[in-house]
Design an enzyme around this catalytic site. Structure first.
Site, PDB file in Angstrom:
ATOM      1  N   ASP A  89       0.842  -1.178   0.000  1.00  0.00           N
ATOM      2  CA  ASP A  89       0.000   0.000   0.000  1.00  0.00           C
ATOM      3  C   ASP A  89       0.887   1.242   0.000  1.00  0.00           C
ATOM      4  O   ASP A  89       2.098   1.162   0.164  1.00  0.00           O
ATOM      5  CB  ASP A  89      -0.982  -0.007   1.172  1.00  0.00           C
ATOM      6  CG  ASP A  89      -0.289   0.031   2.529  1.00  0.00           C
ATOM      7  OD1 ASP A  89       0.934   0.207   2.567  1.00  0.00           O
ATOM      8  OD2 ASP A  89      -0.982  -0.127   3.540  1.00  0.00           O
ATOM      9  N   GLY A 130      -0.214   6.058   2.724  1.00  0.00           N
ATOM     10  CA  GLY A 130      -1.042   7.229   2.974  1.00  0.00           C
ATOM     11  C   GLY A 130      -1.977   7.073   4.156  1.00  0.00           C
ATOM     12  O   GLY A 130      -2.076   7.968   5.004  1.00  0.00           O
ATOM     13  N   PHE A 131      -2.653   5.942   4.238  1.00  0.00           N
ATOM     14  CA  PHE A 131      -3.610   5.741   5.332  1.00  0.00           C
ATOM     15  C   PHE A 131      -2.909   5.826   6.687  1.00  0.00           C
ATOM     16  O   PHE A 131      -3.411   6.452   7.621  1.00  0.00           O
ATOM     17  CB  PHE A 131      -4.307   4.385   5.175  1.00  0.00           C
ATOM     18  CG  PHE A 131      -5.297   4.096   6.276  1.00  0.00           C
ATOM     19  CD1 PHE A 131      -6.574   4.621   6.238  1.00  0.00           C
ATOM     20  CD2 PHE A 131      -4.935   3.316   7.361  1.00  0.00           C
ATOM     21  CE1 PHE A 131      -7.481   4.367   7.263  1.00  0.00           C
ATOM     22  CE2 PHE A 131      -5.826   3.060   8.397  1.00  0.00           C
ATOM     23  CZ  PHE A 131      -7.105   3.593   8.334  1.00  0.00           C
ATOM     24  N   GLN A 151     -10.683   8.370  -4.324  1.00  0.00           N
ATOM     25  CA  GLN A 151     -11.099   8.914  -3.042  1.00  0.00           C
ATOM     26  C   GLN A 151     -12.282   9.857  -3.248  1.00  0.00           C
ATOM     27  O   GLN A 151     -12.675  10.132  -4.371  1.00  0.00           O
ATOM     28  CB  GLN A 151      -9.939   9.640  -2.355  1.00  0.00           C
ATOM     29  CG  GLN A 151      -8.802   8.753  -1.893  1.00  0.00           C
ATOM     30  CD  GLN A 151      -9.125   7.934  -0.653  1.00  0.00           C
ATOM     31  OE1 GLN A 151     -10.237   7.993  -0.125  1.00  0.00           O
ATOM     32  NE2 GLN A 151      -8.162   7.159  -0.174  1.00  0.00           N
ATOM     33  N   GLY A 161     -10.672   4.783   1.177  1.00  0.00           N
ATOM     34  CA  GLY A 161     -11.439   5.674   2.032  1.00  0.00           C
ATOM     35  C   GLY A 161     -12.802   5.157   2.419  1.00  0.00           C
ATOM     36  O   GLY A 161     -13.689   5.945   2.785  1.00  0.00           O
ATOM     37  N   ASP A 202      -8.589  -6.666   1.026  1.00  0.00           N
ATOM     38  CA  ASP A 202      -7.624  -6.916   2.097  1.00  0.00           C
ATOM     39  C   ASP A 202      -8.206  -6.380   3.391  1.00  0.00           C
ATOM     40  O   ASP A 202      -9.027  -5.456   3.381  1.00  0.00           O
ATOM     41  CB  ASP A 202      -6.287  -6.215   1.822  1.00  0.00           C
ATOM     42  CG  ASP A 202      -6.323  -4.755   2.266  1.00  0.00           C
ATOM     43  OD1 ASP A 202      -5.836  -4.460   3.371  1.00  0.00           O
ATOM     44  OD2 ASP A 202      -6.866  -3.912   1.521  1.00  0.00           O
ATOM     45  N   CYS A 235     -13.242 -28.508   6.410  1.00  0.00           N
ATOM     46  CA  CYS A 235     -12.191 -27.534   6.119  1.00  0.00           C
ATOM     47  C   CYS A 235     -10.840 -28.236   6.091  1.00  0.00           C
ATOM     48  O   CYS A 235     -10.563 -29.104   6.914  1.00  0.00           O
ATOM     49  CB  CYS A 235     -12.189 -26.430   7.183  1.00  0.00           C
ATOM     50  SG  CYS A 235     -10.854 -25.233   6.994  1.00  0.00           S
ATOM     51  N   CYS A 279      -7.825 -26.652   6.342  1.00  0.00           N
ATOM     52  CA  CYS A 279      -6.731 -25.866   6.914  1.00  0.00           C
ATOM     53  C   CYS A 279      -5.988 -26.703   7.953  1.00  0.00           C
ATOM     54  O   CYS A 279      -6.516 -27.710   8.443  1.00  0.00           O
ATOM     55  CB  CYS A 279      -7.266 -24.575   7.541  1.00  0.00           C
ATOM     56  SG  CYS A 279      -7.964 -24.771   9.201  1.00  0.00           S
ATOM     57  N   CYS A 285      -8.033 -27.418  11.235  1.00  0.00           N
ATOM     58  CA  CYS A 285      -9.186 -28.323  11.143  1.00  0.00           C
ATOM     59  C   CYS A 285      -8.780 -29.751  10.778  1.00  0.00           C
ATOM     60  O   CYS A 285      -9.477 -30.699  11.132  1.00  0.00           O
ATOM     61  CB  CYS A 285     -10.194 -27.778  10.127  1.00  0.00           C
ATOM     62  SG  CYS A 285     -11.013 -26.270  10.694  1.00  0.00           S
ATOM     63  N   HIS A 292      -6.624 -20.829  10.246  1.00  0.00           N
ATOM     64  CA  HIS A 292      -7.992 -21.161   9.818  1.00  0.00           C
ATOM     65  C   HIS A 292      -8.638 -19.960   9.140  1.00  0.00           C
ATOM     66  O   HIS A 292      -9.243 -20.094   8.072  1.00  0.00           O
ATOM     67  CB  HIS A 292      -8.852 -21.609  11.003  1.00  0.00           C
ATOM     68  CG  HIS A 292     -10.296 -21.788  10.629  1.00  0.00           C
ATOM     69  ND1 HIS A 292     -10.742 -22.905   9.924  1.00  0.00           N
ATOM     70  CD2 HIS A 292     -11.381 -21.000  10.833  1.00  0.00           C
ATOM     71  CE1 HIS A 292     -12.060 -22.768   9.726  1.00  0.00           C
ATOM     72  NE2 HIS A 292     -12.465 -21.627  10.263  1.00  0.00           N
TER      73      HIS A 292
END
Length: 333
Positions: free
Chosen positions: A90, A93-94, A187, A214, A264, A302, A304, A307, A333
């Site tokens: 990224d 900025g955030f 934005q 945003g 994300d 599942c 993973c 599990c 998981h």
């Protein structure tokens, strides 16, 4: 980059994106590794096992701690963290606008104090791109200002004007990744007309992809969906679309229906570190006493690592005993 739409259903897209670091099947959720690691003791070998397609790292955090120049000396972020698949960085900025307690916004960028050691730093579009060039990520994000969802109209208009300044540095002779892609960021807070005008402006720049930023910063879900309904149609359909910082199952499904490819969020791993896990039947709090003698896995069927091998009762025991393995299994998981 090649971006190929395989199927559509209304505005929803099923696509395949080919990058220098491999293919990405979309829609895709990107695991957030803020400082080049997923919180919860999850290694890149783990990420490969759970079929992670894209890892996301943070430009601001890697710049203020360890440093992008050091990472460049290692040959870039992929080599530094031993990850051979796509990475998105990224813009930073955030974090500049949310973490930096003391900041001064100028037309050319932002002067702020590091939240780590207080040292003075300047970051603008070119600085953000230089850091991301040093990191050598697959996808770099343009530097943006992320205004509050309750900011007034005049502030949002000025913020969007600043966000339009972009730079591309992958042509430099010493860059780590000469095939680095650049995504622009839309934005405009919750003002539909500002969002649409900005979407038209950045679409004309013919970038590699486009993000809607945003959102999920204080507005209601209904406001988020309204902005997506109004804005996404003005972004190029033949380019990938990314909804930044959004990652609950419901939000992902609503975003996909509106034409979003990339998502994300720290939410799933943050929940996992506190014993809260997602299932097809809703969210489960493994600290609850009703799981004390529960022999079943978190989710039947599942595949993973948690599990496949462990019961709810055992993972609850680990969490209650404050053993890191419990947190790690929930995050996986």
């Amino acid at each position: 980059m090649e971006y190929k739409i395989i199927a559509t259903d209304g505005r929803a897209k099923r696509a395949e994106m080919t990058t220098v670091h491999g293919k990405i099947q979309t829609p895709v959720f990107m695991n957030v590794g803020t400082v080049a690691a997923i919180k919860g003791a999850v290694s890149t070998d783990d990420l490969r096992e759970i079929r992670t397609q894209v890892e996301l790292s943070n430009t601001y955090h890697l710049h203020v701690r360890t440093g992008d120049k050091l990472i460049k000396e290692f040959g870039g972020l992929h080599k530094f963290m031993n990850w051979d698949r796509p990475i998105l960085t990224d813009s930073g900025g955030f974090q500049v606008f949310s973490l930096a307690k003391m900041r001064k916004i100028k037309e050319e960028g932002v002067y702020f104090n590091s939240h780590i050691d207080g040292r003075k730093i300047f970051m603008g579009p070119e600085e953000s791109m230089q850091i991301q060039s040093n990191l050598g990520s697959t996808i770099a994000m343009a530097f943006d200002e992320c205004p509050s969802s309750v900011a007034d109209r005049k502030y949002v208009e000025n913020s969007v004007a600043r966000t339009n300044e972009m730079a591309r540095l992958n042509a430099l002779p010493d860059t780590v990744n000469k095939e680095q892609l650049l995504f622009g960021i839309n934005q405009g807070a919750v003002f539909e007309d500002i969002r649409i005008a900005h979407a038209k402006t950045i679409s004309a720049m013919d970038l590699d992809g486009y993000a809607v930023g945003g959102l999920a910063v204080g507005e209601t879900h209904e406001e988020m969906y309204r902005i997506l309904d109004e804005t996404v149609p003005y972004l190029p359909k033949e380019k990938p679309t990314y909804l930044m910082g959004v990652g609950t199952p419901a939000n992902i499904l609503e975003g996909v229906a509106r034409g979003v490819d990339f998502f994300d969020c720290v939410y799933p791993t943050r929940n996992g570190r506190h014993g809260h896990v997602y299932t097809n039947h809703g969210k489960m709090n493994l600290f609850n006493q009703k799981y004390e003698l529960d022999h079943r896995p978190i989710e039947e069927g599942c595949q993973c690592p948690a599990c496949r091998s462990y019961s709810r009762a055992y993972i609850r025991h680990l969490l209650k005993a404050k053993e890191m393995l419990g947190m790690r299994l929930c995050v996986l998981h």
